[in-house]
Design a protein around this motif. Structure first.
Motif, PDB file in Angstrom:
ATOM      1  N   ARG A 163       0.692  -3.458   5.595  1.00 19.50           N
ATOM      2  CA  ARG A 163       1.249  -2.110   5.471  1.00 19.50           C
ATOM      3  C   ARG A 163       2.031  -1.740   6.739  1.00 19.50           C
ATOM      4  NH1 ARG A 163      -0.484   1.830   1.972  1.00 19.50           N
ATOM      5  NH2 ARG A 163      -1.955   1.223   0.318  1.00 19.50           N
ATOM      6  N   GLY A 164       1.398  -1.983   7.892  1.00 20.99           N
ATOM      7  CA  GLY A 164       2.036  -1.635   9.156  1.00 20.99           C
ATOM      8  C   GLY A 164       3.324  -2.407   9.382  1.00 20.99           C
ATOM      9  N   TYR A 165       3.306  -3.681   9.034  1.00 23.40           N
ATOM     10  CA  TYR A 165       4.503  -4.495   9.256  1.00 23.40           C
ATOM     11  C   TYR A 165       5.644  -4.049   8.347  1.00 23.40           C
ATOM     12  CZ  TYR A 165       7.681  -8.405   9.656  1.00 23.40           C
ATOM     13  OH  TYR A 165       8.812  -9.161   9.865  1.00 23.40           O
ATOM     14  N   LEU A 166       5.357  -3.799   7.068  1.00 23.71           N
ATOM     15  CA  LEU A 166       6.391  -3.350   6.129  1.00 23.71           C
ATOM     16  C   LEU A 166       6.929  -1.979   6.544  1.00 23.71           C
ATOM     17  CD1 LEU A 166       4.715  -4.487   2.770  1.00 23.71           C
ATOM     18  CD2 LEU A 166       6.704  -5.524   3.895  1.00 23.71           C
ATOM     19  N   LYS A 167       6.029  -1.132   7.061  1.00 20.04           N
ATOM     20  CA  LYS A 167       6.450   0.180   7.555  1.00 20.04           C
ATOM     21  C   LYS A 167       7.433   0.006   8.714  1.00 20.04           C
ATOM     22  CE  LYS A 167       5.708   4.773   7.861  1.00 20.04           C
ATOM     23  NZ  LYS A 167       5.883   5.733   6.743  1.00 20.04           N
ATOM     24  N   SER A 168       7.173  -0.983   9.582  1.00 18.85           N
ATOM     25  CA  SER A 168       8.040  -1.207  10.742  1.00 18.85           C
ATOM     26  C   SER A 168       9.418  -1.710  10.332  1.00 18.85           C
ATOM     27  CB  SER A 168       7.392  -2.217  11.704  1.00 18.85           C
ATOM     28  OG  SER A 168       7.437  -3.530  11.161  1.00 18.85           O
ATOM     29  N   LEU A 169       9.495  -2.326   9.144  1.00 20.27           N
ATOM     30  CA  LEU A 169      10.792  -2.788   8.639  1.00 20.27           C
ATOM     31  C   LEU A 169      11.604  -1.665   8.013  1.00 20.27           C
ATOM     32  CD1 LEU A 169       9.887  -6.213   6.922  1.00 20.27           C
ATOM     33  CD2 LEU A 169      10.909  -5.842   9.183  1.00 20.27           C
ATOM     34  N   GLY A 170      10.922  -0.533   7.760  1.00 22.44           N
ATOM     35  CA  GLY A 170      11.614   0.604   7.168  1.00 22.44           C
ATOM     36  C   GLY A 170      11.179   0.927   5.757  1.00 22.44           C
ATOM     37  N   ALA A 171      10.109   0.260   5.271  1.00 22.83           N
ATOM     38  CA  ALA A 171       9.629   0.521   3.900  1.00 22.83           C
ATOM     39  C   ALA A 171       8.915   1.863   3.838  1.00 22.83           C
ATOM     40  CB  ALA A 171       8.683  -0.593   3.459  1.00 22.83           C
ATOM     41  N   GLU A 172       9.033   2.506   2.674  1.00 24.53           N
ATOM     42  CA  GLU A 172       8.317   3.767   2.461  1.00 24.53           C
ATOM     43  C   GLU A 172       6.913   3.447   1.965  1.00 24.53           C
ATOM     44  OE1 GLU A 172      10.452   6.353  -0.095  1.00 24.53           O
ATOM     45  OE2 GLU A 172      12.260   6.382   1.142  1.00 24.53           O
ATOM     46  N   ILE A 173       5.990   3.327   2.898  1.00 30.79           N
ATOM     47  CA  ILE A 173       4.610   2.985   2.575  1.00 30.79           C
ATOM     48  C   ILE A 173       3.694   3.566   3.642  1.00 30.79           C
ATOM     49  CG2 ILE A 173       4.767   0.766   3.809  1.00 30.79           C
ATOM     50  CD1 ILE A 173       2.777  -0.385   1.769  1.00 30.79           C
ATOM     51  N   SER A 174       2.540   4.036   3.214  1.00 33.16           N
ATOM     52  CA  SER A 174       1.561   4.572   4.153  1.00 33.16           C
ATOM     53  C   SER A 174       0.950   3.427   4.962  1.00 33.16           C
ATOM     54  CB  SER A 174       0.457   5.307   3.386  1.00 33.16           C
ATOM     55  OG  SER A 174      -0.612   5.622   4.243  1.00 33.16           O
ATOM     56  N   GLU A 175       0.663   3.698   6.196  1.00 35.48           N
ATOM     57  CA  GLU A 175       0.015   2.677   7.033  1.00 35.48           C
ATOM     58  C   GLU A 175      -1.487   2.606   6.772  1.00 35.48           C
ATOM     59  OE1 GLU A 175       1.280   2.094  11.159  1.00 35.48           O
ATOM     60  OE2 GLU A 175       2.655   3.777  10.899  1.00 35.48           O
ATOM     61  N   GLU A 176      -2.021   3.593   6.040  1.00 39.08           N
ATOM     62  CA  GLU A 176      -3.460   3.637   5.759  1.00 39.08           C
ATOM     63  C   GLU A 176      -3.762   3.032   4.399  1.00 39.08           C
ATOM     64  OE1 GLU A 176      -5.635   4.630   8.007  1.00 39.08           O
ATOM     65  OE2 GLU A 176      -3.946   5.027   9.364  1.00 39.08           O
ATOM     66  N   ASN A 177      -4.886   2.333   4.312  1.00 40.66           N
ATOM     67  CA  ASN A 177      -5.306   1.759   3.035  1.00 40.66           C
ATOM     68  C   ASN A 177      -5.662   2.860   2.041  1.00 40.66           C
ATOM     69  OD1 ASN A 177      -5.008  -0.944   3.663  1.00 40.66           O
ATOM     70  ND2 ASN A 177      -7.098  -1.155   4.468  1.00 40.66           N
ATOM     71  N   ALA A 178      -5.502   2.549   0.758  1.00 43.29           N
ATOM     72  CA  ALA A 178      -5.820   3.515  -0.301  1.00 43.29           C
ATOM     73  C   ALA A 178      -7.326   3.623  -0.487  1.00 43.29           C
ATOM     74  CB  ALA A 178      -5.160   3.083  -1.607  1.00 43.29           C
ATOM     75  N   ASP A 179      -7.789   4.811  -0.840  1.00 41.80           N
ATOM     76  CA  ASP A 179      -9.224   5.018  -1.077  1.00 41.80           C
ATOM     77  C   ASP A 179      -9.697   4.264  -2.317  1.00 41.80           C
ATOM     78  OD1 ASP A 179      -9.343   6.670   1.112  1.00 41.80           O
ATOM     79  OD2 ASP A 179      -9.006   8.513  -0.067  1.00 41.80           O
ATOM     80  N   SER A 180      -8.765   4.013  -3.268  1.00 39.01           N
ATOM     81  CA  SER A 180      -9.158   3.402  -4.548  1.00 39.01           C
ATOM     82  C   SER A 180      -9.312   1.892  -4.496  1.00 39.01           C
ATOM     83  CB  SER A 180      -8.148   3.777  -5.639  1.00 39.01           C
ATOM     84  OG  SER A 180      -6.827   3.539  -5.198  1.00 39.01           O
ATOM     85  N   GLY A 181      -9.026   1.278  -3.347  1.00 35.08           N
ATOM     86  CA  GLY A 181      -9.342  -0.142  -3.217  1.00 35.08           C
ATOM     87  C   GLY A 181      -8.155  -1.083  -3.212  1.00 35.08           C
ATOM     88  N   ILE A 182      -8.472  -2.380  -3.303  1.00 33.39           N
ATOM     89  CA  ILE A 182      -7.481  -3.429  -3.081  1.00 33.39           C
ATOM     90  C   ILE A 182      -6.366  -3.474  -4.111  1.00 33.39           C
ATOM     91  CG2 ILE A 182      -8.877  -5.140  -4.300  1.00 33.39           C
ATOM     92  CD1 ILE A 182      -7.409  -6.898  -1.790  1.00 33.39           C
ATOM     93  N   LEU A 183      -6.672  -3.141  -5.367  1.00 35.71           N
ATOM     94  CA  LEU A 183      -5.623  -3.188  -6.381  1.00 35.71           C
ATOM     95  C   LEU A 183      -4.496  -2.220  -6.045  1.00 35.71           C
ATOM     96  CD1 LEU A 183      -7.269  -3.569  -9.921  1.00 35.71           C
ATOM     97  CD2 LEU A 183      -5.662  -5.109  -8.790  1.00 35.71           C
ATOM     98  N   THR A 184      -4.852  -1.015  -5.648  1.00 37.30           N
ATOM     99  CA  THR A 184      -3.841  -0.027  -5.265  1.00 37.30           C
ATOM    100  C   THR A 184      -3.112  -0.472  -4.001  1.00 37.30           C
ATOM    101  OG1 THR A 184      -5.177   1.751  -6.219  1.00 37.30           O
ATOM    102  CG2 THR A 184      -3.436   2.391  -4.684  1.00 37.30           C
ATOM    103  N   ASP A 185      -3.876  -0.989  -3.030  1.00 35.82           N
ATOM    104  CA  ASP A 185      -3.262  -1.487  -1.796  1.00 35.82           C
ATOM    105  C   ASP A 185      -2.232  -2.571  -2.108  1.00 35.82           C
ATOM    106  OD1 ASP A 185      -4.582   0.114   0.062  1.00 35.82           O
ATOM    107  OD2 ASP A 185      -6.323  -1.211   0.132  1.00 35.82           O
ATOM    108  N   LEU A 186      -2.615  -3.509  -2.973  1.00 39.08           N
ATOM    109  CA  LEU A 186      -1.717  -4.611  -3.310  1.00 39.08           C
ATOM    110  C   LEU A 186      -0.453  -4.109  -4.006  1.00 39.08           C
ATOM    111  CD1 LEU A 186      -3.821  -7.694  -4.489  1.00 39.08           C
ATOM    112  CD2 LEU A 186      -1.948  -7.676  -2.849  1.00 39.08           C
TER     113      LEU A 186
END
Length: 389
Positions: A19-42
């Protein structure tokens, strides 16, 4: 910009790092993991991964990011993984026009395919994406296309009929795109074999494509097996079925009459009339060779509508196909047929084979009896010599 390096760490930490790396490239993504788990994170990570194609110039850097995503996909239970596998294939397997990273994209898809369990149904999702991309980029040499191998895999995957048909249809389209018409025909026949009496009417387009592909292929001459396929049988009474029947067992004169009466239809199929004429001449000659072991040039010229100077050239063309083995007698202007391939293989051909096998069995029994007699004579001779000594 620093190169991405993802070390072997726990799943939550790895998703945070991605998440952090994609954010550093300019992607619109939260740096924090989702509360709902890995499927949402993925899903969040895969959606944001599109930025890699724009911001990373090195294929190895892009592959490192996506291979990191693959390691996370493999953690997800099989029953939950289809949605993220499908999304991954969409992001990696659908290349925009002008994309030059086909080889890299296929490597990543292949990596996911090979790391999924042998029996995983998600392998079909990945393979379908690989085949589609390979067909669009003329890279079919990088993906498995062997029908026997794919049939073995799909049996393990226990796919629904719809998914199996989608895989075969995608493979067929890719092979046609890459001008591998002979292999495409094999795949289409496999596809048509997935239909039953109950749903044969749904295979109309597939059956139509199969017939046209076979007719257009300059190296496909034997087509009687198509008439036994249920989806093709469903087309009986239509022009496409009539045309196929002519190529299966008709003569050149029948094709000429059909073309005269249905010129627009043949052209609408994208078939070349001159190519059709060539194939029908070859097929008609094969049929003549079944019953005539000697043929005068004049007969060939008349039956196949050839000029006097074109007969020898035509016969040489036939011999190149290996459908007929013959010799040309230039002096007597004759063709002596040594062997020919049957255009159709019906009940009487099976009866002929049965008769030959019976005769062969009888001959072997006779030889066996003669050998037994010789063995007895040899034994008796040895006994006599033994007594004399």
């Amino acid at each position: 910009m620093s190169n991405p390096v993802f070390i072997d760490i726990g799943v939550p930490a790895q998703t945070l790092e991605l998440r952090g790396y994609l954010k550093s490239l300019g992607a619109e993504i939260s740096e924090e993991n989702a509360d709902s788990g890995i499927l949402t994170d993925l899903k969040n990570i895969i959606e944001a991964s599109s930025i890699c194609w724009k911001e990373l110039s090195s294929d190895s850097d892009v592959e490192m990011v996506f291979n990191g995503i693959i390691t996370l996909i493999l953690v997800v239970p099989e029953t939950d993984a289809e949605s993220v596998v499908t999304l991954f294939c969409e992001k990696v397997g659908k290349a925009p026009p002008g994309d030059k990273r086909g080889v890299s994209r296929l490597r990543m898809l292949n990596n996911l395919f090979n790391n999924l369990d042998d029996g995983s149904r998600n392998r079909a999702v990945v393979l379908t994406s690989m085949v589609r991309l390979a067909g669009q980029t003329d890279l079919l040499n990088m993906v498995p296309t062997d029908v026997d191998k794919i049939r073995t895999w799909t049996a393990k995957w226990e796919l629904s009929t719809a998914k199996l048909q989608n895989l075969y249809r995608t493979l067929y389209d890719a092979l046609v795109e890459c001008k591998a018409s002979e292999q495409a025909t094999k795949v289409m026949i496999e596809l048509l074999g997935t239909y039953t009496e109950d749903n044969a009417s749904q295979a109309r387009d597939d059956a139509h494509k199969c017939i046209v592909t076979c007719l257009a292929d300059p190296n496909t001459f034997l087509m009687d097996h198509l008439l036994t396929l249920k989806p093709v049988k469903f087309l009986e009474g239509e022009l496409i079925h009539d045309l196929l029947s002519i190529f299966v067992s008709g003569k050149l004169s029948q094709y000429q009459l059909f073309y005269k009466n249905n010129t627009d239809f043949v052209q609408s199929l994208g078939l070349n009339h001159e190519h059709n004429m060539r194939k029908m001449r070859l097929l008609t000659f094969m049929q003549m060779a079944e019953t005539k072991k000697e043929m005068d040039f004049a007969l060939i010229q008349d039956e196949l509508v050839l000029g006097p100077q074109a007969v020898e050239e035509f016969v040489i063309d036939v011999l190149k196909t290996k459908g007929v083995n013959a010799k040309i007698d230039h002096m007597q202007k004759k063709v002596m047929v040594l062997r020919t391939t049957h255009r159709t293989f019906g009940k009487h051909h099976w009866q002929q084979i049965r008769q030959r096998l019976v005769e062969c069995d009888s001959n072997l029994s006779a030889v066996e009896g003669q050998l037994a007699t010789l063995a007895n004579i040899k034994l008796q001779t040895q006994q006599m010599l033994s007594q004399q000594s």
